[in-house]
Write a protein that holds these residues in place. Structure first.
Motif, PDB file in Angstrom:
ATOM      1  N   PHE A  85       0.833  -1.204   0.000  1.00 23.98           N
ATOM      2  CA  PHE A  85       0.000   0.000   0.000  1.00 23.98           C
ATOM      3  C   PHE A  85       0.867   1.253   0.000  1.00 23.98           C
ATOM      4  O   PHE A  85       0.552   2.241  -0.668  1.00 23.98           O
ATOM      5  CB  PHE A  85      -0.970   0.002   1.190  1.00 23.98           C
ATOM      6  N   ARG A  86       1.979   1.216   0.740  1.00 24.06           N
ATOM      7  CA  ARG A  86       2.867   2.386   0.763  1.00 24.06           C
ATOM      8  C   ARG A  86       3.485   2.629  -0.620  1.00 24.06           C
ATOM      9  O   ARG A  86       3.699   3.770  -1.022  1.00 24.06           O
ATOM     10  CB  ARG A  86       3.913   2.255   1.874  1.00 24.06           C
ATOM     11  N   THR A  87       3.751   1.567  -1.335  1.00 19.64           N
ATOM     12  CA  THR A  87       4.232   1.722  -2.719  1.00 19.64           C
ATOM     13  C   THR A  87       3.138   2.354  -3.588  1.00 19.64           C
ATOM     14  O   THR A  87       3.410   3.244  -4.394  1.00 19.64           O
ATOM     15  CB  THR A  87       4.646   0.352  -3.293  1.00 19.64           C
ATOM     16  N   LEU A  88       1.902   1.892  -3.396  1.00 20.25           N
ATOM     17  CA  LEU A  88       0.774   2.394  -4.199  1.00 20.25           C
ATOM     18  C   LEU A  88       0.527   3.881  -3.980  1.00 20.25           C
ATOM     19  O   LEU A  88       0.165   4.609  -4.910  1.00 20.25           O
ATOM     20  CB  LEU A  88      -0.491   1.601  -3.840  1.00 20.25           C
ATOM     21  N   ILE A  89       0.707   4.360  -2.727  1.00 17.13           N
ATOM     22  CA  ILE A  89       0.390   5.773  -2.451  1.00 17.13           C
ATOM     23  C   ILE A  89       1.558   6.701  -2.766  1.00 17.13           C
ATOM     24  O   ILE A  89       1.353   7.869  -3.044  1.00 17.13           O
ATOM     25  CB  ILE A  89      -0.143   6.008  -1.011  1.00 17.13           C
ATOM     26  N   GLY A  90       2.796   6.218  -2.715  1.00 14.62           N
ATOM     27  CA  GLY A  90       3.947   7.064  -3.025  1.00 14.62           C
ATOM     28  C   GLY A  90       4.456   7.825  -1.808  1.00 14.62           C
ATOM     29  O   GLY A  90       3.893   7.753  -0.721  1.00 14.62           O
ATOM     30  N   ALA A  91       5.521   8.599  -2.030  1.00 17.22           N
ATOM     31  CA  ALA A  91       6.199   9.305  -0.932  1.00 17.22           C
ATOM     32  C   ALA A  91       5.276  10.313  -0.248  1.00 17.22           C
ATOM     33  O   ALA A  91       4.359  10.856  -0.873  1.00 17.22           O
ATOM     34  CB  ALA A  91       7.424  10.020  -1.485  1.00 17.22           C
ATOM     35  N   THR A  92       5.562  10.570   1.041  1.00 20.22           N
ATOM     36  CA  THR A  92       4.771  11.521   1.844  1.00 20.22           C
ATOM     37  C   THR A  92       4.666  12.879   1.146  1.00 20.22           C
ATOM     38  O   THR A  92       3.597  13.487   1.113  1.00 20.22           O
ATOM     39  CB  THR A  92       5.438  11.713   3.228  1.00 20.22           C
ATOM     40  N   PRO A  94       4.284  14.857  -2.047  1.00 24.31           N
ATOM     41  CA  PRO A  94       3.845  14.533  -3.415  1.00 24.31           C
ATOM     42  C   PRO A  94       4.861  14.936  -4.490  1.00 24.31           C
ATOM     43  O   PRO A  94       4.899  14.331  -5.564  1.00 24.31           O
ATOM     44  CB  PRO A  94       2.536  15.311  -3.573  1.00 24.31           C
ATOM     45  N   ALA A  95       5.712  15.921  -4.182  1.00 24.21           N
ATOM     46  CA  ALA A  95       6.746  16.312  -5.145  1.00 24.21           C
ATOM     47  C   ALA A  95       7.747  15.181  -5.379  1.00 24.21           C
ATOM     48  O   ALA A  95       8.410  15.133  -6.406  1.00 24.21           O
ATOM     49  CB  ALA A  95       7.467  17.567  -4.655  1.00 24.21           C
ATOM     50  N   GLU A  96       7.824  14.277  -4.396  1.00 22.76           N
ATOM     51  CA  GLU A  96       8.756  13.140  -4.506  1.00 22.76           C
ATOM     52  C   GLU A  96       8.045  11.826  -4.829  1.00 22.76           C
ATOM     53  O   GLU A  96       8.681  10.778  -4.940  1.00 22.76           O
ATOM     54  CB  GLU A  96       9.520  12.974  -3.181  1.00 22.76           C
ATOM     55  N   ALA A  97       6.726  11.864  -4.945  1.00 20.56           N
ATOM     56  CA  ALA A  97       5.955  10.631  -5.166  1.00 20.56           C
ATOM     57  C   ALA A  97       6.107  10.157  -6.613  1.00 20.56           C
ATOM     58  O   ALA A  97       6.052  10.959  -7.555  1.00 20.56           O
ATOM     59  CB  ALA A  97       4.480  10.874  -4.837  1.00 20.56           C
ATOM     60  N   ALA A  98       6.316   8.852  -6.786  1.00 20.07           N
ATOM     61  CA  ALA A  98       6.500   8.285  -8.125  1.00 20.07           C
ATOM     62  C   ALA A  98       5.253   8.515  -8.982  1.00 20.07           C
ATOM     63  O   ALA A  98       4.119   8.546  -8.474  1.00 20.07           O
ATOM     64  CB  ALA A  98       6.795   6.787  -8.008  1.00 20.07           C
ATOM     65  N   GLU A  99       5.483   8.636 -10.268  1.00 24.99           N
ATOM     66  CA  GLU A  99       4.403   8.852 -11.236  1.00 24.99           C
ATOM     67  C   GLU A  99       3.345   7.757 -11.113  1.00 24.99           C
ATOM     68  O   GLU A  99       3.687   6.576 -10.974  1.00 24.99           O
ATOM     69  CB  GLU A  99       5.009   8.825 -12.647  1.00 24.99           C
TER      70      GLU A  99
END
Ligand code: CMP
Length: 138
Positions: A85-92, A94-99
């Motif tokens: 789930f943490r992979t699905l939501i991305g980094a805390t 959002p500027a660093e969250a994967a596409e």
């Protein structure tokens, strides 16, 4: 037990009308919904939920924001639930969250980041109980 995680769709995403798309994104990724409710945290309850962060400089802002409007609390089931789930939501942030991650798609800032995800099996259970104690789930 590594097949349960806990999430909240946060007030920013509920206000913006993203609840349906976020739930669909989660179920499309293979998570089953075990419990779900629309609710709103009081300041006191938000403070209790995030007690672990109480010494952090952003704690007051976090509690104000999390009690600012409705949230959707959800218990999810899948193998390897917390990590997947943490992979699905991305980094805390959002500027660093994967596409393609939920935060990359729906979050606007590190504070208003659309969704919460439990960070361990132990916290997933604690957080699930926090919201669903006294129901048939817990
Ligand atoms: P969440 O996964 O719900 O867990 C703790 C939350 O604190 C985190 O998501 C962020 O929304 C929030 N948070 C973390 N760092 C900051 C920050 N620097 N400023 C504001 N909020 C933050």
């Amino acid at each position: 037990m590594n097949n349960i995680t806990f999430t909240m769709i946060k007030p920013d995403a509920v206000r913006a009308g993203h609840t349906g798309n976020i739930i669909q994104h989660i179920t499309n990724a293979g998570f089953k919904i075990r419990a779900m409710k629309l609710t709103q945290l009081t300041r006191a309850k938000a403070g209790e939920f995030y007690e672990i962060h109480k010494e952090r400089p952003f704690y007051g802002e976090l509690v104000d924001f999390m009690s600012s409007g409705p949230i959707v609390a959800v218990i999810l089931e899948k193998s390897n639930a917390v990590e997947d789930f943490r992979t699905l939501i991305g980094a805390t942030n959002p500027a660093e969250a994967a596409e393609g991650t939920i935060r990359a798609l729906y979050a606007t800032s590190i504070g208003e980041n659309a969704v919460h995800g439990a960070d361990s099996d132990e916290n997933a259970l604690r957080e699930g109980r926090f919201h669903f104690a006294g129901t048939e789930i817990f």
